[in-house]
Design an enzyme around this catalytic site. Structure first.
Site, PDB file in Angstrom:
ATOM      1  CG  ASP A 178      -2.116  -0.921   1.034  1.00 50.64           C
ATOM      2  OD1 ASP A 178      -2.335  -1.395  -0.102  1.00 50.64           O
ATOM      3  OD2 ASP A 178      -2.819  -1.178   2.023  1.00 50.64           O
ATOM      4  NE  ARG A 202      -0.144   2.596  13.377  1.00 47.47           N
ATOM      5  CZ  ARG A 202       0.383   1.402  13.159  1.00 47.47           C
ATOM      6  NH1 ARG A 202       1.429   0.989  13.859  1.00 47.47           N
ATOM      7  NH2 ARG A 202      -0.108   0.609  12.244  1.00 47.47           N
ATOM      8  CG  ASP A 215      -3.316   1.723  13.496  1.00 48.15           C
ATOM      9  OD1 ASP A 215      -3.180   1.927  14.717  1.00 48.15           O
ATOM     10  OD2 ASP A 215      -3.120   0.616  12.964  1.00 48.15           O
ATOM     11  CB  SER A 225      -4.069  -6.469   8.009  1.00 54.94           C
ATOM     12  OG  SER A 225      -3.534  -5.269   8.537  1.00 54.94           O
TER      13      SER A 225
HETATM   14  N1  ARG Z   1      -6.688  -3.266  16.541  1.00 58.09           N
HETATM   15  C1  ARG Z   1      -5.389  -2.960  17.002  1.00 58.09           C
HETATM   16  C2  ARG Z   1      -5.322  -1.518  17.418  1.00 58.09           C
HETATM   17  O1  ARG Z   1      -6.156  -0.768  17.040  1.00 58.09           O
HETATM   18  C3  ARG Z   1      -4.309  -3.336  16.034  1.00 58.09           C
HETATM   19  C4  ARG Z   1      -4.257  -2.582  14.737  1.00 58.09           C
HETATM   20  C5  ARG Z   1      -3.177  -3.156  13.908  1.00 58.09           C
HETATM   21  N2  ARG Z   1      -3.055  -2.592  12.615  1.00 58.09           N
HETATM   22  C6  ARG Z   1      -2.922  -3.353  11.525  1.00 58.09           C
HETATM   23  N3  ARG Z   1      -2.707  -2.736  10.392  1.00 58.09           N
HETATM   24  N4  ARG Z   1      -2.981  -4.655  11.531  1.00 58.09           N
HETATM   25  O2  ARG Z   1      -4.450  -1.101  18.130  1.00 58.09           O
END
Ligand code: ARG
Length: 404
Positions: free
Chosen positions: A14, A95, A124, A175
């Site tokens: 991506d 993040r 995110d 993912s």
């Molecule tokens: N759901 C988790 C969070 O919001 C993990 C997110 C992980 N991101 C990903 N692109 N797999 O912190």
């Protein structure tokens, strides 16, 4: 108007496609920063070169491993951060540090816009954009996958048409987001919440059903932070890495949960965080020994609120900062040793030792040497129970007493 955009680059499909995509959609030059938060995997120089090959005007790797461990993982440890009592906020704490380096890169390259590769359905995107607002409110933020409708099929198509040096398999099952604090896996067949995770989901942990012999470890903390493992001094980063290795070998820290996202969706997530989970278990027990009862009870609420704020992308918010001050204050006496046995998916505390302990053998003992005056307990209970006694008597008067 925008002529320079800085993209948070991961090296994946991506964000690789996003380089050209952004350039075409906005006419801007695209610069990339890849932030090392201990995700391991591919060599970051290879990733940097890939950004260049995909059309970046310039790209660099920011080594944020110690910064991430010291300033993001350690506060999470001090707050025993477990969202919904289970998830050690692995992605949520990365993040803000990635965003910080994105803002630094924007200044360095003279960009007025930053970009990230999140979709419009997750947490995110919120974390990136709310963090940017706090760190550099003048920067604009774009999200090509979301705002320029860059779907996976389009991305593959674009990569193939432009001969981008990136693997474009149509069947990418998961993912994945990972860093030194843990690993998050979602999508694919895990979206059917009745499906059990298969072996290939896991990477930081071995199968806890077939563990090697039990591993005993002593973790030394000073003011809430791990400073030595089995007597060997460690930095926070080293402590996490060492516990990832040892707890990971025992299959500790596998988490399978349906989670409440900030955007209102319930989603199925599988995490592995062997080091984080073992360190939190040790830290919590040392707090039990060293933190005064009322402070400890209140801290539980603060920990939970802290965790929700961080999960919700409020890392740089005023309330989160105020709670940090409270949490730090509680850690003054959280020093000492915790002995644990790591085995078959569990990290079990078997011993505690602390110069700053509030545990008093002579008060606790039922043997010789008892200094607790038991005769005082009678009067204490009388007064402590008075309010309930009065209310119960009223219930009886009005015929609402407990039927026996
Ligand atoms: N759901 C988790 C969070 O919001 C993990 C997110 C992980 N991101 C990903 N692109 N797999 O912190």
């Amino acid at each position: 108007m925008t002529n320079r955009v800085v993209l948070a680059y991961s090296g994946g499909l991506d964000t690789s496609v996003a380089i050209g995509w952004i350039a075409e959609a906005t006419g801007a030059d695209v610069f990339c920063v890849a932030v090392d938060v201990g995700q391991g995997g591919e060599d970051l120089d290879v990733i940097r070169q890939r950004a260049m090959d995909c059309g970046a005007k310039d790209a660099y790797v920011a080594d944020a491993r110690d910064e991430f461990a010291n300033e993001y993982c350690m506060p999470a440890l001090k707050a025993n951060a477990l969202y919904m009592d289970r998830y050690p906020v692995v992605s949520a704490i990365s993040r803000p540090v990635i965003t910080k380096h994105l803002a630094i890169a924007a200044r360095k390259f003279g960009a007025d816009t930053v970009a990230h590769g999140c979709t419009g359905k997750g947490n995110d995107q919120v974390r990136f954009e709310v963090s940017i607002t706090s760190l550099a409110p003048d920067l604009k933020c774009i999200a090509p996958v979301r705002d320029l409708a860059l779907t996976r099929d389009k991305a593959i198509d674009y990569a193939e048409r432009n001969n981008l040096p990136i693997v474009t398999t149509k069947s990418n099952p998961f993912s994945i987001d990972q860093n030194v604090w843990g690993r998050a896996v979602e999508t694919g067949f895990l979206e059917d919440i009745w499906n059990a995770p298969t072996k290939d989901v896991y990477n930081y942990t071995d199968d806890p059903a077939f563990p090697p012999v039990a591993d005993e470890v002593v973790i030394t903390f000073r003011e809430g932070l791990p400073v030595a493992i089995d007597g060997q001094s460690v930095t926070p980063l080293q402590a996490i890495q060492e516990m990832n290795r040892r707890a990971g070998a025992q299959g500790i820290g596998r988490i399978d949960i349906v989670e409440d996202r900030l955007v209102g969706i319930k989603s199925r997530e599988v995490y592995e965080a062997p080091g984080a989970m073992a360190l939190i278990a040790a830290h919590q027990e040392l707090e039990n020994v060293t933190i005064e009862r009322e402070q400890a009870r209140f801290k539980k609420m603060v920990d939970q609120r802290w965790t929700e704020l961080v999960y919700d992308g409020q890392w740089f918010s005023p309330l989160k900062k105020s709670l940090d001050t409270f949490v730090d204050d509680t850690q003054r006496y959280v020093s000492g040793d915790i002995r644990m046995v790591l085995h078959g998916g569990r990290a079990t505390v078997t011993g505690r030792r602390s110069e700053t302990s509030l545990y008093d053998f002579n008060l606790a003992t039922y043997d010789e040497g008892d200094t607790f005056d038991q005769s005082q307990a009678k009067g204490f209970i009388e007064i402590f129970g008075l309010t309930s006694k009065q209310a119960a008597a009223r219930d009886v008067r009005f015929g609402n007493g407990v039927q026996l």
